[in-house]
Enzyme design. Sequence first.
Site, short mmCIF file in Angstrom:
data_model
loop_
_atom_site.label_atom_id
_atom_site.label_comp_id
_atom_site.label_asym_id
_atom_site.label_seq_id
_atom_site.Cartn_x
_atom_site.Cartn_y
_atom_site.Cartn_z
N ASP A 55 73.94 36.86 43.87
CA ASP A 55 74.22 36.06 42.23
C ASP A 55 73.04 36.00 40.87
O ASP A 55 72.31 35.37 41.19
CB ASP A 55 74.74 34.69 42.06
CG ASP A 55 74.74 33.82 40.50
OD1 ASP A 55 75.36 34.39 39.82
OD2 ASP A 55 74.38 32.84 40.54
N GLU A 134 43.02 47.72 40.67
CA GLU A 134 41.76 46.21 41.65
C GLU A 134 42.28 44.72 41.67
O GLU A 134 41.90 43.40 40.14
CB GLU A 134 40.19 46.17 41.37
CG GLU A 134 39.95 47.65 41.31
CD GLU A 134 38.64 48.63 40.77
OE1 GLU A 134 38.39 47.46 39.70
OE2 GLU A 134 38.42 48.98 41.09
N GLU A 136 41.99 40.68 41.66
CA GLU A 136 41.50 39.79 41.64
C GLU A 136 42.28 38.22 42.10
O GLU A 136 43.06 38.21 40.97
CB GLU A 136 39.92 39.36 40.37
CG GLU A 136 39.69 40.57 40.35
CD GLU A 136 38.37 40.66 39.33
OE1 GLU A 136 37.68 41.56 38.86
OE2 GLU A 136 38.69 39.99 38.39
N GLU A 187 33.70 38.46 44.48
CA GLU A 187 33.71 38.44 42.89
C GLU A 187 32.80 37.44 42.42
O GLU A 187 32.19 36.98 43.04
CB GLU A 187 34.91 38.61 42.49
CG GLU A 187 36.34 39.43 42.12
CD GLU A 187 35.07 40.53 40.90
OE1 GLU A 187 34.50 40.07 40.51
OE2 GLU A 187 35.47 41.94 41.35
N GLU A 194 38.51 39.92 45.93
CA GLU A 194 38.68 40.84 45.23
C GLU A 194 38.96 42.09 45.99
O GLU A 194 38.05 42.29 47.23
CB GLU A 194 38.05 41.86 44.58
CG GLU A 194 38.90 42.98 44.33
CD GLU A 194 37.63 43.98 42.23
OE1 GLU A 194 37.71 45.04 43.56
OE2 GLU A 194 37.25 42.73 41.72
N HIS A 243 41.80 45.70 36.72
CA HIS A 243 41.64 46.55 36.44
C HIS A 243 42.49 48.03 36.71
O HIS A 243 42.79 48.02 38.52
CB HIS A 243 39.91 47.07 36.51
CG HIS A 243 39.33 45.97 36.44
ND1 HIS A 243 37.84 45.75 37.03
CD2 HIS A 243 39.33 45.04 34.94
CE1 HIS A 243 37.24 44.71 35.78
NE2 HIS A 243 38.10 44.37 35.27
N ARG A 314 31.53 48.66 30.54
CA ARG A 314 32.31 47.63 30.59
C ARG A 314 32.90 46.75 30.01
O ARG A 314 33.56 45.88 30.16
CB ARG A 314 32.08 47.25 32.11
CG ARG A 314 31.82 47.87 32.99
CD ARG A 314 31.41 46.88 34.32
NE ARG A 314 31.93 47.95 35.77
CZ ARG A 314 31.34 49.10 36.01
NH1 ARG A 314 30.66 49.65 35.28
NH2 ARG A 314 31.66 49.46 37.13
N GLU A 334 39.86 53.51 33.53
CA GLU A 334 40.80 52.30 33.96
C GLU A 334 40.36 51.78 32.91
O GLU A 334 40.19 51.55 31.97
CB GLU A 334 38.80 52.03 34.82
CG GLU A 334 39.10 50.72 35.31
CD GLU A 334 37.57 49.64 35.61
OE1 GLU A 334 37.79 48.68 36.31
OE2 GLU A 334 36.84 50.50 34.64
N ARG A 336 40.77 48.13 31.72
CA ARG A 336 40.66 46.71 32.00
C ARG A 336 41.24 45.38 31.73
O ARG A 336 40.89 44.45 32.13
CB ARG A 336 38.43 46.44 31.66
CG ARG A 336 38.31 48.02 32.52
CD ARG A 336 36.61 48.17 32.09
NE ARG A 336 36.05 46.81 32.44
CZ ARG A 336 35.54 46.28 33.60
NH1 ARG A 336 35.81 46.71 34.99
NH2 ARG A 336 34.85 45.41 34.15
#
Length: 445
Positions: A55, A134, A136, A187, A194, A243, A314, A334, A336
């Site tokens: 359902d 990645e 976390e 981390e 992580e 990330h 970063r 990447e 982030r």
Amino acid sequence: MADTPRTPEDVKRLVAEHDIRFVRMWFTDILGQLKSFSVNASELDDAFEGGMGFDGSSITGFNAVEESDMIAVPDASTFAILPWSPAEEGVARMFCDVQTPERTPYEGDPRYILRRAVQRMESMGFDHFNVGPELEYFLFKDAKDPVPLDEGGYFDLTALDAGSDVRRDTALALEQLGMKVEYSHHEGGPSQHEIDIRYADALKMADDCMTYRLTVKEIAMQHGWHATFMPKPMTGENGSGMHTHLSLFRDGRNAFFDPDDRFFLSDVGKAFIAGQLRHAREMSAVFAQWVNSYKRLAPGYEAPVYVAWSRRNRSALVRVPLYHPGKEQATRMELRCPDPACNPYLVFALLLHAGLDGIERGYELPEPMERNLYHLSPDDRRRLGIEQLPETLGEAVELAAESELVLRALGEHTLDRFVEIKREEWEDYRVQVTRWELDRYLPVL
């Protein structure tokens, strides 16, 4: 599991060899919550031949009652034995594609939405979209209060890291489920962890993300703890991100690499990244889909909020890891900003569409921003043309609701339901009177 199944016959053989009694059929709702029902191993022939009915009206974001009949069709290639199930009369799982009674793909199935994005990529001459997220997460004593188990920091390997045994057990379980674990570590936040798994094509990786989240929680529970992928469970500490590394391949070669470019990026790679930047604001409601997500996306806690790209910095939304000679195939971007509580099928589909739009329309990639964007004043950012992600879910949802890209990626059916659910969540949150307000205002106003 070393013996990777390919066909229903492979699955039935493995079920017999390993004394599997029940097979769980897994799929996700619109928000990426895992749904499951069990089938007795003796019913597998029927499941493969005609699927298993359920359902759909009771699944968040699926069809209403009047058109609620759905069929879950198991994907034999995703069969795996659950490591925490009993050795005798054990339990396995398969991911399912959701279909209508007419045996056509259900347009609201997140797995189908990702398949459609991959089909668009293939029609443009690419063969692979590799994704390496990645994820976390935090380990707490229970699900009621975010009480950390340790005060460890990034990469700590001391008595401060109370979760190292849990990480080891989790990594072993992930490998038993067919994922290649590359490394695991503590981390930056207290009790934050992580475990990184090797990149894979988008559909397998979305399945793996769902498996990863459940496995982390199951193994934590065995140790008497609670694992959470909540983006920002503690005030004043870093939140949990996802990330996400992305690359496209054509004829077995990395389509992002150009040895003659100063950044070692091809025109395809630049346009793909430009697509992420141009559409980041309207995609936010999908890659950061909860009220709490925007507590993480705030300056000062390593979460990127400014729409720019960089090679080392970063604080930018997109980072392009530096090229190492002989590692052409590893050229990637990447992103982030996503968090690990997203729906990975919808996120990977949306990111792929954004990149393909960039390639199709020839988006120009701006110059990289190698300065710390957190240190720029608002006037500086405006002068440099650097936009900021939405600051609340309410703002993000309205941007998504008006987005042609999000409409194309999710389809009208799913976008309408997603926006409806998220507007309701935002409205419910917006009218809450919080402890912060009472402490601040009640004594003085």
